[in-house]
Design an enzyme around this catalytic site. Structure first.
Site, PDB file in Angstrom:
ATOM      1  N   HIS A 247       0.842  -1.201   0.000  1.00 26.19           N
ATOM      2  CA  HIS A 247       0.000   0.000   0.000  1.00 26.19           C
ATOM      3  C   HIS A 247       0.870   1.240   0.000  1.00 26.19           C
ATOM      4  O   HIS A 247       1.921   1.255   0.630  1.00 26.19           O
ATOM      5  CB  HIS A 247      -0.927   0.012   1.221  1.00 26.19           C
ATOM      6  CG  HIS A 247      -2.087   0.942   1.056  1.00 26.19           C
ATOM      7  ND1 HIS A 247      -1.997   2.270   1.332  1.00 26.19           N
ATOM      8  CD2 HIS A 247      -3.338   0.716   0.603  1.00 26.19           C
ATOM      9  CE1 HIS A 247      -3.166   2.839   1.063  1.00 26.19           C
ATOM     10  NE2 HIS A 247      -3.992   1.922   0.614  1.00 26.19           N
ATOM     11  N   GLU A 300      -7.960  -4.471  -0.986  1.00 27.52           N
ATOM     12  CA  GLU A 300      -8.516  -5.146  -2.163  1.00 27.52           C
ATOM     13  C   GLU A 300      -8.657  -6.649  -1.951  1.00 27.52           C
ATOM     14  O   GLU A 300      -9.583  -7.273  -2.458  1.00 27.52           O
ATOM     15  CB  GLU A 300      -7.607  -4.916  -3.389  1.00 27.52           C
ATOM     16  CG  GLU A 300      -7.289  -3.478  -3.678  1.00 27.52           C
ATOM     17  CD  GLU A 300      -8.413  -2.754  -4.389  1.00 27.52           C
ATOM     18  OE1 GLU A 300      -9.435  -3.389  -4.669  1.00 27.52           O
ATOM     19  OE2 GLU A 300      -8.248  -1.555  -4.654  1.00 27.52           O
TER      20      GLU A 300
HETATM   21  N1  COA Z   1       4.033  -8.047  -4.728  1.00 32.28           N
HETATM   22  C1  COA Z   1       5.339  -8.113  -4.999  1.00 32.28           C
HETATM   23  N2  COA Z   1       6.177  -7.084  -4.898  1.00 32.28           N
HETATM   24  C2  COA Z   1       5.665  -5.907  -4.533  1.00 32.28           C
HETATM   25  C3  COA Z   1       4.302  -5.768  -4.221  1.00 32.28           C
HETATM   26  C4  COA Z   1       3.471  -6.904  -4.326  1.00 32.28           C
HETATM   27  N3  COA Z   1       2.170  -6.860  -4.054  1.00 32.28           N
HETATM   28  N4  COA Z   1       4.061  -4.487  -3.878  1.00 32.28           N
HETATM   29  C5  COA Z   1       5.242  -3.848  -3.971  1.00 32.28           C
HETATM   30  N5  COA Z   1       6.203  -4.708  -4.364  1.00 32.28           N
HETATM   31  C6  COA Z   1       7.607  -4.396  -4.601  1.00 32.28           C
HETATM   32  C7  COA Z   1       7.779  -3.717  -5.937  1.00 32.28           C
HETATM   33  O1  COA Z   1       7.992  -4.642  -6.977  1.00 32.28           O
HETATM   34  C8  COA Z   1       8.971  -2.824  -5.702  1.00 32.28           C
HETATM   35  O2  COA Z   1      10.125  -3.593  -5.860  1.00 32.28           O
HETATM   36  P1  COA Z   1      11.442  -2.965  -6.577  1.00 32.28           P
HETATM   37  O3  COA Z   1      11.882  -1.859  -5.642  1.00 32.28           O
HETATM   38  O4  COA Z   1      12.407  -4.114  -6.630  1.00 32.28           O
HETATM   39  O5  COA Z   1      11.003  -2.456  -7.920  1.00 32.28           O
HETATM   40  C9  COA Z   1       8.853  -2.444  -4.223  1.00 32.28           C
HETATM   41  O6  COA Z   1       8.024  -3.445  -3.610  1.00 32.28           O
HETATM   42  C10 COA Z   1       8.186  -1.097  -4.037  1.00 32.28           C
HETATM   43  O7  COA Z   1       7.046  -1.010  -4.903  1.00 32.28           O
HETATM   44  P2  COA Z   1       6.224   0.356  -5.126  1.00 32.28           P
HETATM   45  O8  COA Z   1       5.273   0.175  -6.247  1.00 32.28           O
HETATM   46  O9  COA Z   1       7.179   1.495  -5.215  1.00 32.28           O
HETATM   47  O10 COA Z   1       5.488   0.436  -3.733  1.00 32.28           O
HETATM   48  P3  COA Z   1       4.258   1.311  -3.370  1.00 32.28           P
HETATM   49  O11 COA Z   1       4.112   1.198  -1.885  1.00 32.28           O
HETATM   50  O12 COA Z   1       4.336   2.644  -3.946  1.00 32.28           O
HETATM   51  O13 COA Z   1       3.057   0.536  -4.107  1.00 32.28           O
HETATM   52  C11 COA Z   1       1.073  -0.649  -4.516  1.00 32.28           C
HETATM   53  C12 COA Z   1       1.825   0.272  -3.548  1.00 32.28           C
HETATM   54  C13 COA Z   1      -0.294  -0.953  -3.930  1.00 32.28           C
HETATM   55  C14 COA Z   1       0.918   0.042  -5.890  1.00 32.28           C
HETATM   56  C15 COA Z   1       1.878  -1.967  -4.686  1.00 32.28           C
HETATM   57  O14 COA Z   1       2.145  -2.522  -3.423  1.00 32.28           O
HETATM   58  C16 COA Z   1       1.188  -2.962  -5.604  1.00 32.28           C
HETATM   59  O15 COA Z   1       1.311  -2.871  -6.830  1.00 32.28           O
HETATM   60  N6  COA Z   1       0.457  -3.967  -5.016  1.00 32.28           N
HETATM   61  C17 COA Z   1      -0.230  -4.967  -5.815  1.00 32.28           C
HETATM   62  C18 COA Z   1      -1.490  -4.407  -6.474  1.00 32.28           C
HETATM   63  C19 COA Z   1      -2.622  -4.129  -5.482  1.00 32.28           C
HETATM   64  O16 COA Z   1      -2.874  -4.910  -4.576  1.00 32.28           O
HETATM   65  N7  COA Z   1      -3.289  -3.010  -5.695  1.00 32.28           N
HETATM   66  C20 COA Z   1      -4.365  -2.587  -4.835  1.00 32.28           C
HETATM   67  C21 COA Z   1      -3.895  -1.489  -3.929  1.00 32.28           C
HETATM   68  S1  COA Z   1      -5.102  -1.011  -2.717  1.00 32.28           S
END
Ligand code: COA
Length: 367
Positions: A247, A300
């Site tokens: 998140h 979600e």
């Molecule tokens: N599964 C695997 N790896 C994940 C992950 C997940 N669900 N969520 C984050 N990561 C990893 C990313 O690949 C990234 O790795 P890297 O640094 O090697 O590229 C790292 O963690 C940071 O990711 P980032 O997108 O910058 O983190 P964030 O906190 O900004 O992102 C989300 C938040 C929700 C966009 C992200 O966690 C995600 O895509 N989750 C899955 C989709 C989802 O459940 N969406 C609904 C959200 S309510």
């Protein structure tokens, strides 16, 4: 001050008194009240009252009689178009020309009607053009029961509880894309129907609303193979993300996931066991995969399991989210009206430098 932040991430654009996601503590409070205290004790329509009026009573009213103009069965587009249409149909006045009480009353009417429009659109999607009679709908006691009655002509205690819990947990969450949109439109002094329909448009994108649709296929794949470890291992080996984890705001567990998990268990959700097992395996794998970054279960994941209890089809999940968010949007539109300040950020120009029109492709240059 003029630093460019892609996606406005981390930019503080407003001060708000509405909701407080507690990043480190894994809590979410509406007007200071923890949502843990709300689920199961109050109904969604009362939580609407808490967010909008700071009082559980009178809460969100019942929708008034209204016949939508054209329903296609595609709930987000029906909702956006019909909500915009209500502005002219009801003669809603511009926010700049009305006081806070009048704006609040417009938002109450709109919120209630938006839920009815989604129910009617879902009914059309099921192949029924005939509306359920208002006498039948009136047999429902809560907004969730009336929603189900207006959609399917029948209700069920567990289905209504699942929807009510989901709506309460997702009623408001600070300044996401749709709420920001609602505030931008409100800041121009437009009417409340324009602000609400614009918010629906922002929410219809897959990056904001309706991601639960991607969770159920994942649970089914795990149920088929009976090998959650292998499923998660393969995903991470391909550097793919596990849906429903991580998140932007929370570094601890998303409190909504916690509440929805408990609801899924209590309601005897069909996919509860497989979801719990996948969650356990995914969390362990993610801790190993990213030891320095907390990646916990998000809203979600368990929303998908809870909405499945009520038999909500994938296509309807963004509109269900919109139904929940009418409370948050209404509260933010009112808060924006009080500030009375037009939202007008800047863009840094990075286009071509000064040049003659003749240098532009396709230009008809007089000889
Ligand atoms: N599964 C695997 N790896 C994940 C992950 C997940 N669900 N969520 C984050 N990561 C990893 C990313 O690949 C990234 O790795 P890297 O640094 O090697 O590229 C790292 O963690 C940071 O990711 P980032 O997108 O910058 O983190 P964030 O906190 O900004 O992102 C989300 C938040 C929700 C966009 C992200 O966690 C995600 O895509 N989750 C899955 C989709 C989802 O459940 N969406 C609904 C959200 S309510």
């Amino acid at each position: 001050m003029n630093e460019f932040k892609p996606g406005l991430e981390g930019v503080v654009a407003f001060e708000t008194q509405i909701a407080e996601p507690d990043r480190e503590g894994g809590a979410l409070r509406y007007r200071g009240v923890d949502i843990e205290e709300l689920v199961g004790r109050f109904r969604y329509e009362q939580v609407w009252g808490l967010l909008v009026d700071e009082s559980f009573e009178p809460g969100m009213p019942d929708p008034e009689p209204y016949e939508p103009k054209h329903l296609s069965g595609d709930a987000p587009s029906d909702l956006q178009a019909e909500t915009a249409h209500l502005s002219s149909e009801w003669g809603l006045r511009k926010l700049v020309d009305i006081d806070a009480q009048e704006a609040r009353d417009d938002l109450a009417r709109l919120s209630a009607q938006m839920m009815a429009i989604v129910a009617r659109s879902a009914r059309v999607a099921d192949g029924h053009d005939d509306p359920i009679s208002e006498d039948v709908v009136a047999e429902g006691e809560t907004a969730a029961e009336k929603f189900l009655l207006r959609w399917r002509g029948e209700t069920d205690a567990k289905h209504a509880q699942a929807i009510d819990t989901y709506w309460i947990c997702t009623a408001e969450h600070g300044l996401n894309a749709s709420t920001f949109t609602a505030r931008i439109v409100a800041s121009t002094g437009a009417d409340c129907g324009a602000a609400m329909s614009a918010a629906v448009g922002a929410l219809s994108g897959p990056l904001h609303g309706g991601a639960p649709a991607r969770i159920l296929p994942m649970l089914d794949a795990v149920a088929r193979t009976g090998d959650p470890e292998g499923y998660v291992r393969d995903l991470l080996a391909r550097h793919e993300r596990i849906m429903g984890f991580g998140h932007r705001i929370y570094r601890a567990e998303d409190p909504r996931a916690r509440l929805l998990r408990a609801a899924a268990k209590e309601l005897g959700a069909a996919r509860f066991e497989v979801a719990e097992e996948l969650e356990r395996v995914a969390l362990a794998a993610l801790r190993e995969y990213k030891p320095d970054r907390p990646l916990e279960t998000n809203v979600e994941f368990w929303s998908a399991v809870v909405l499945d209890v009520a038999g909500i089809p994938h296509e309807l999940t963004p509109a269900m989210f919109a139904c929940a968010r009418v409370a948050g949007w209404s509260a933010h539109i009112l808060e924006e009206k009080r500030t009375g300040r037009l939202i007008r950020p800047s863009a840094r120009y990075v286009g071509p430098s000064t040049r003659p029109a003749s240098s532009v492709g396709g230009a008809l240059v007089p000889s």
